[in-house]
Write a protein that holds these residues in place. Structure first.
Motif, PDB file in Angstrom:
ATOM      1  N   PHE A 332       0.809  -1.211   0.000  1.00 25.31           N
ATOM      2  CA  PHE A 332       0.000   0.000   0.000  1.00 25.31           C
ATOM      3  C   PHE A 332       0.846   1.267   0.000  1.00 25.31           C
ATOM      4  O   PHE A 332       0.298   2.371   0.002  1.00 25.31           O
ATOM      5  CB  PHE A 332      -0.919   0.011   1.231  1.00 25.31           C
ATOM      6  CG  PHE A 332      -0.171  -0.095   2.524  1.00 25.31           C
ATOM      7  CD1 PHE A 332       0.220   1.046   3.199  1.00 25.31           C
ATOM      8  CD2 PHE A 332       0.138  -1.333   3.069  1.00 25.31           C
ATOM      9  CE1 PHE A 332       0.913   0.966   4.394  1.00 25.31           C
ATOM     10  CE2 PHE A 332       0.834  -1.423   4.265  1.00 25.31           C
ATOM     11  CZ  PHE A 332       1.218  -0.273   4.928  1.00 25.31           C
ATOM     12  N   ILE A 335       0.151   4.162  -2.682  1.00 24.95           N
ATOM     13  CA  ILE A 335      -1.137   4.833  -2.472  1.00 24.95           C
ATOM     14  C   ILE A 335      -1.145   5.594  -1.143  1.00 24.95           C
ATOM     15  O   ILE A 335      -1.712   6.687  -1.046  1.00 24.95           O
ATOM     16  CB  ILE A 335      -2.277   3.783  -2.499  1.00 24.95           C
ATOM     17  CG1 ILE A 335      -2.381   3.151  -3.893  1.00 24.95           C
ATOM     18  CG2 ILE A 335      -3.605   4.403  -2.104  1.00 24.95           C
ATOM     19  CD1 ILE A 335      -2.992   4.033  -4.945  1.00 24.95           C
ATOM     20  N   LEU A 336      -0.478   5.041  -0.143  1.00 28.74           N
ATOM     21  CA  LEU A 336      -0.398   5.741   1.149  1.00 28.74           C
ATOM     22  C   LEU A 336       0.277   7.094   0.966  1.00 28.74           C
ATOM     23  O   LEU A 336      -0.190   8.118   1.493  1.00 28.74           O
ATOM     24  CB  LEU A 336       0.391   4.892   2.152  1.00 28.74           C
ATOM     25  CG  LEU A 336       0.576   5.509   3.546  1.00 28.74           C
ATOM     26  CD1 LEU A 336      -0.743   5.564   4.284  1.00 28.74           C
ATOM     27  CD2 LEU A 336       1.596   4.731   4.371  1.00 28.74           C
ATOM     28  N   PHE A 339      -2.066   9.436  -0.722  1.00 25.73           N
ATOM     29  CA  PHE A 339      -3.071   9.904   0.235  1.00 25.73           C
ATOM     30  C   PHE A 339      -2.504  10.985   1.159  1.00 25.73           C
ATOM     31  O   PHE A 339      -3.166  11.952   1.492  1.00 25.73           O
ATOM     32  CB  PHE A 339      -3.620   8.744   1.073  1.00 25.73           C
ATOM     33  CG  PHE A 339      -4.711   7.961   0.389  1.00 25.73           C
ATOM     34  CD1 PHE A 339      -5.563   8.577  -0.524  1.00 25.73           C
ATOM     35  CD2 PHE A 339      -4.903   6.619   0.654  1.00 25.73           C
ATOM     36  CE1 PHE A 339      -6.570   7.858  -1.160  1.00 25.73           C
ATOM     37  CE2 PHE A 339      -5.911   5.890   0.015  1.00 25.73           C
ATOM     38  CZ  PHE A 339      -6.739   6.516  -0.889  1.00 25.73           C
ATOM     39  N   ALA A 405     -13.222  17.656  -2.921  1.00 21.98           N
ATOM     40  CA  ALA A 405     -13.641  16.312  -3.349  1.00 21.98           C
ATOM     41  C   ALA A 405     -14.381  16.384  -4.683  1.00 21.98           C
ATOM     42  O   ALA A 405     -14.147  15.570  -5.583  1.00 21.98           O
ATOM     43  CB  ALA A 405     -14.517  15.670  -2.281  1.00 21.98           C
ATOM     44  N   VAL A 409     -13.213  14.650  -8.190  1.00 17.59           N
ATOM     45  CA  VAL A 409     -13.989  13.627  -8.895  1.00 17.59           C
ATOM     46  C   VAL A 409     -14.264  14.052 -10.335  1.00 17.59           C
ATOM     47  O   VAL A 409     -14.101  13.265 -11.273  1.00 17.59           O
ATOM     48  CB  VAL A 409     -15.305  13.345  -8.137  1.00 17.59           C
ATOM     49  CG1 VAL A 409     -16.266  12.547  -8.995  1.00 17.59           C
ATOM     50  CG2 VAL A 409     -15.006  12.605  -6.843  1.00 17.59           C
ATOM     51  N   MET A 412     -11.027  13.906 -12.394  1.00 15.18           N
ATOM     52  CA  MET A 412     -10.622  12.509 -12.605  1.00 15.18           C
ATOM     53  C   MET A 412     -11.493  11.849 -13.671  1.00 15.18           C
ATOM     54  O   MET A 412     -10.974  11.155 -14.554  1.00 15.18           O
ATOM     55  CB  MET A 412     -10.725  11.733 -11.294  1.00 15.18           C
ATOM     56  CG  MET A 412     -10.476  10.257 -11.482  1.00 15.18           C
ATOM     57  SD  MET A 412     -10.530   9.332  -9.952  1.00 15.18           S
ATOM     58  CE  MET A 412     -10.571   7.653 -10.623  1.00 15.18           C
ATOM     59  N   LEU A 413     -12.806  12.059 -13.615  1.00 15.28           N
ATOM     60  CA  LEU A 413     -13.702  11.443 -14.604  1.00 15.28           C
ATOM     61  C   LEU A 413     -13.441  12.006 -15.998  1.00 15.28           C
ATOM     62  O   LEU A 413     -13.415  11.269 -16.982  1.00 15.28           O
ATOM     63  CB  LEU A 413     -15.162  11.661 -14.205  1.00 15.28           C
ATOM     64  CG  LEU A 413     -15.619  10.865 -12.979  1.00 15.28           C
ATOM     65  CD1 LEU A 413     -17.011  11.299 -12.559  1.00 15.28           C
ATOM     66  CD2 LEU A 413     -15.594   9.368 -13.255  1.00 15.28           C
ATOM     67  N   MET A 416     -10.462  10.389 -17.421  1.00  9.64           N
ATOM     68  CA  MET A 416     -10.747   9.043 -17.922  1.00  9.64           C
ATOM     69  C   MET A 416     -11.468   9.126 -19.267  1.00  9.64           C
ATOM     70  O   MET A 416     -11.281   8.276 -20.128  1.00  9.64           O
ATOM     71  CB  MET A 416     -11.555   8.259 -16.903  1.00  9.64           C
ATOM     72  CG  MET A 416     -10.754   7.953 -15.641  1.00  9.64           C
ATOM     73  SD  MET A 416     -11.575   6.770 -14.550  1.00  9.64           S
ATOM     74  CE  MET A 416     -11.318   5.239 -15.458  1.00  9.64           C
ATOM     75  N   ALA A 417     -12.271  10.182 -19.435  1.00 10.75           N
ATOM     76  CA  ALA A 417     -12.948  10.373 -20.721  1.00 10.75           C
ATOM     77  C   ALA A 417     -11.934  10.657 -21.827  1.00 10.75           C
ATOM     78  O   ALA A 417     -12.187  10.384 -22.995  1.00 10.75           O
ATOM     79  CB  ALA A 417     -13.963  11.501 -20.623  1.00 10.75           C
ATOM     80  N   THR A 418     -10.752  11.188 -21.461  1.00  7.91           N
ATOM     81  CA  THR A 418      -9.717  11.432 -22.477  1.00  7.91           C
ATOM     82  C   THR A 418      -8.897  10.169 -22.732  1.00  7.91           C
ATOM     83  O   THR A 418      -7.946  10.206 -23.507  1.00  7.91           O
ATOM     84  CB  THR A 418      -8.755  12.569 -22.062  1.00  7.91           C
ATOM     85  OG1 THR A 418      -7.967  12.118 -20.942  1.00  7.91           O
ATOM     86  CG2 THR A 418      -9.501  13.819 -21.663  1.00  7.91           C
ATOM     87  N   GLY A 419      -9.235   9.088 -22.047  1.00  2.00           N
ATOM     88  CA  GLY A 419      -8.607   7.812 -22.357  1.00  2.00           C
ATOM     89  C   GLY A 419      -7.622   7.289 -21.325  1.00  2.00           C
ATOM     90  O   GLY A 419      -7.062   6.217 -21.504  1.00  2.00           O
ATOM     91  N   SER A 422      -7.795   4.164 -14.838  1.00  2.90           N
ATOM     92  CA  SER A 422      -8.272   4.719 -13.562  1.00  2.90           C
ATOM     93  C   SER A 422      -7.130   5.063 -12.607  1.00  2.90           C
ATOM     94  O   SER A 422      -7.186   6.080 -11.915  1.00  2.90           O
ATOM     95  CB  SER A 422      -9.285   3.780 -12.904  1.00  2.90           C
ATOM     96  OG  SER A 422      -8.742   2.499 -12.771  1.00  2.90           O
ATOM     97  N   VAL A 423      -6.082   4.220 -12.562  1.00  2.00           N
ATOM     98  CA  VAL A 423      -4.974   4.521 -11.642  1.00  2.00           C
ATOM     99  C   VAL A 423      -4.262   5.801 -12.083  1.00  2.00           C
ATOM    100  O   VAL A 423      -3.968   6.684 -11.270  1.00  2.00           O
ATOM    101  CB  VAL A 423      -3.969   3.347 -11.587  1.00  2.00           C
ATOM    102  CG1 VAL A 423      -2.717   3.747 -10.805  1.00  2.00           C
ATOM    103  CG2 VAL A 423      -4.615   2.132 -10.950  1.00  2.00           C
ATOM    104  N   PHE A 426      -6.586   8.800 -11.405  1.00  2.00           N
ATOM    105  CA  PHE A 426      -6.702   9.097  -9.970  1.00  2.00           C
ATOM    106  C   PHE A 426      -5.447   9.791  -9.457  1.00  2.00           C
ATOM    107  O   PHE A 426      -5.518  10.850  -8.828  1.00  2.00           O
ATOM    108  CB  PHE A 426      -6.938   7.799  -9.186  1.00  2.00           C
ATOM    109  CG  PHE A 426      -7.110   7.996  -7.712  1.00  2.00           C
ATOM    110  CD1 PHE A 426      -8.367   8.234  -7.183  1.00  2.00           C
ATOM    111  CD2 PHE A 426      -6.026   7.959  -6.849  1.00  2.00           C
ATOM    112  CE1 PHE A 426      -8.539   8.428  -5.821  1.00  2.00           C
ATOM    113  CE2 PHE A 426      -6.186   8.165  -5.481  1.00  2.00           C
ATOM    114  CZ  PHE A 426      -7.450   8.397  -4.970  1.00  2.00           C
TER     115      PHE A 426
END
Ligand SMILES: [K+]
Ligand SMILES: [K+]
Lengths: 483, 483
Positions: A332, A335-336, A339, A405, A409, A412-413, A416-419, A422-423, A426
């Motif tokens: 982790f 990601i830690l 964060f 937040a 979001v 980030m979305l 993702m729409a640009t291709g 998710s990692v 994010f």
């Protein structure tokens, strides 16, 4: 809105900013690296643009209101970011698209430190110096923003710091007070930069690297002059120096000022944000060290401590320097670290993220809710040290958290729409919104390979982060534009 | 704390719960599927355990305080979840480890609907019925919890709904009032279940499937009797029925009651939470439909609408049924759906997530902060419809939001420490904390392949989600246990 006065100020600003193209030109001259012409051209171009914007409105010196303040602050970063991209566009090495040049300039000025470049050590010295200088200048801007302007505008609960600045608050006397506050803190900033340069130099860097890395360290920016970042030097001593100066730079600057004026370090240990900051950094270093040790990621405990502490502090203070890619750390840990970059530095520092004081207040508010469940009739005040925090401030911080937040979001979305996967989406959003720099996935090494449209989105994220969301978000409300 | 009274109640509860093992035994008898003995054994075992717990404390009937309420509510779910796992452990098909059996039982009772099982259609009918029944019973428990108990305990701002229940609030008269509220809402719950069963049956399901899927639909649980979930039936009509009943079940149940008593649907359209819920669902369906259409994911617009609307509503209401794996949908759609599950159903429904009303209040608070920046001296009240929301409620919701985020981050990091990758850990935590069910990555299809320790963590997440964080979190504070 005093549009013409605002335009006049922006013109002046661009003209002043043109001066910052001179030092890189001298660097180009000194190293004879061929990048002198682009910087001289950029200087003339900026001066000309600034003049042309300023001239028609030069007589407009109306008194500015708080609302004008939002517009000026947002335009300050957007306009200087755009103008700052000019040398990257004029230079032949690197040869960058518009989006990439803008990305690099905004990343510098917002002290994000994300880069689209590879083969950094083969770029002209002037370009390398200019990148570091952009971060350093950005850091100066951030201190004024965080210490004087955001508290005045009341963004994200930062009115909390309004009472702490000396003297009575009079809205119509804001300019001299800002200038006064800024001057003191800039001296500290300058002194830290000099000290950091000398330390890096003493530890083995050459003069050029020492200055560039000191600029990027004190600004918590994270640009390096090598692809391998701090890892290039393979020096635990340099890493330790960097850690120390990052920790210092991520502390509230008025606190440094108070400590210096009072000639006492006890000031620090009476500050709840400072204590929380040190605790969090220590806890993170400890966790990284133990996990790296237990998983045998490095050959020796000394290596684990060296890399573990450096990367932990570098990411958690949102500097974003690296010795190794933390993306390949086990379990982790990657990601830690990401964060922790959400927590970021202290308020009134050059660090990014939500800021430690806000996280402390969120935590205290959560604790208050638990206590209220058990004793519903008791009255609990939220206290920061011995000071009760007004409800208004707590509410503002909650609003800030929610807006953070939401912006996170949405960006980030859209990414993702640009291709992007998710990692990547994010961590890239986190890295740019928190003004951190490096991400994971496709952006673990650099941001050069992602589509231009993704870069524009991330530029937006950087500006949102640096302007603490609300300063920018408020411009998108109809109420703001109503008279 | 009235420990002995609490133990007495738990004993009674387990004994009562044993009765729920009888219907599956009859199903086993009817289908002669060989699972009758495990259920009879489970019945006797539960009855025995319940009796042994109850007997020594049977004389203890002290009046319970609010603080006892937290303990009872938490133990209610934990104990019934554990006891509910007994048939899964005694059965020879499926043959499950302790962690898997517990996971399946908790997932059922909390209406999460995440499963460790594959080859579901080859399991004994009794097991399939039992899983659906667990969700249905869980749904009944959730309605009482959400409508009567959480408002009374004041968890996460749900005191907002305290004034809306009829009659004066007297803490010492709580039991009859809870029973009265529950009775009315359970009638609605039962009526919806019957209507949904009939509709499924009329659309072509056999009686067994119709009942099981109606149980799982009205409870917003998401367990199916097939690996392919609702996709097994390949029927747009069944999908449409499911969508309609999911939307109904995700609405605040007292609102249904008010509409029925007033014989008017206008009640719905005066409710701000309902309006926001419908708007969000419609917006999500629209986005999914358009993206699926533009990316040519399906052959026809009708297919895109069928799958798009079904999956959108199924995930956004936190049911978790599927027709196809949304994990393979293009671009940002999978993550968008997961993000929508954070919003979840309305308060006082069987849906999971943060609940629509809380998200609405967070949004209004964000808007208030923007307005305050522009007009710092104006006074803004937060209004839900025509009702001003007390600051105390807004603060509680903020605390809830922060605690939700904290629990999310901690569980996600711990999951990564057990070896899951970041996408799996992120979506599994979201899927269990939001009581949604399916995730992405390794848990896109089922949760059977992850380590046992990860399953225990996710069980914790399910209980945290269902108990709205604070009911469980409060038990971990020293203050709670002080007298
Ligand atoms: K940075
Ligand atoms: K579910």
């Amino acid at each position: 809105m005093q549009y013409r006065s605002i335009i006049r100020i922006l013109g002046l600003l661009i003209a002043m900013f043109s001066i910052t193209m001179i030092p890189p030109a001298f660097v180009a001259l000194g190293y004879n690296d061929g990048a002198g012409v682009p910087f001289l051209l950029s200087f003339l171009l900026c001066l000309f643009i600034g003049f042309m914007i300023w001239y028609p409105h030069r007589k407009h010196r109306a008194e500015l209101k708080v609302r004008d303040g939002f517009l000026i602050v947002a335009l300050f970063w957007v306009v200087l970011g755009a103008v700052g991209a000019i040398p990257f566009m004029l230079a032949s090495n690197p040869s960058l698209s518009l989006a990439s040049a803008m990305f690099e300039a905004f990343s510098g000025l917002t002290t994000t430190g994300a880069t689209v470049l590879t083969g950094i050590e083969f770029l002209p010295k002037a370009i390398l110096y200019y990148r570091a200088q952009l971060q350093w200048l950005g850091g100066m801007g951030i201190i004024v923003l965080a210490v004087a302007i955001l508290p005045m505008l009341g963004v994200g609960g930062m009115q909390l710091y309004r009472a702490e600045t000396p003297g009575p608050v009079k809205d119509n006397k804001m300019t001299p007070r800002i200038a006064d506050t800024a001057k003191h803190l800039w001296y500290i900033y300058l002194a830290l930069t000099i000290a950091c340069s000398l330390a890096f130099y003493a530890a083995g860097m050459d003069v050029f690297d020492a200055i560039c890395h000191a600029f990027a360290t004190i600004a918590i920016g994270g640009f390096s002059t090598y692809d391998a970042s701090m890892g290039h030097f393979q020096s635990p001593v340099i890493n330790a120096i960097c850690v120390i100066f990052l920790l210092i730079s991520a502390v509230n600057f008025p606190l440094h000022f108070a400590a210096m004026r009072g000639k006492s370090v006890s000031v620090y240990f009476r500050d709840p944000e400072f204590k929380a900051f040190i605790f969090l950094q220590a806890a993170l270093v400890f966790v990284c060290f133990v996990v790296l040790l237990k998983t045998n990621t490095y050959d020796s405990a000394a290596d684990a401590l060296n890399h573990g502490s450096f990367q932990a502090v570098s990411i958690a203070t949102t500097a974003g320097f690296s010795t190794v890619s933390f993306a390949i750390w086990p379990l982790f840990l990657p990601i830690l670290l990401i964060f922790f970059s959400f927590v970021g530095g202290c308020a009134g520092s050059t660090g990014g993220g939500l800021k430690v004081v806000r996280v402390v207040l969120l935590f205290l508010q959560g604790k208050r809710e638990l206590n209220r469940l058990i004793h519903p009739r008791a009255v609990y005040a939220i206290k920061l040290g011995r000071r009760a925090v007004p409800d208004r401030v707590v509410e503002a911080i909650w609003g800030f958290f929610a807006a953070y937040a939401l912006v996170f979001v949405v960006i980030m979305l859209l990414l993702m729409a640009t291709g992007l996967d998710s990692v990547t989406a994010f961590t890239a959003t986190a890295a740019c919104l928190n003004n951190l720099g490096p991400g994971l996935g496709e952006v673990a090494a650099h941001y050069g390979a992602i589509p231009d449209i993704s870069k524009w989105l991330l530029i937006t994220a950087m500006v949102f982060g640096r302007l603490e969301i609300f300063t920018l978000l408020v411009l998108f409300t109809p109420t703001f534009w109503q008279d």
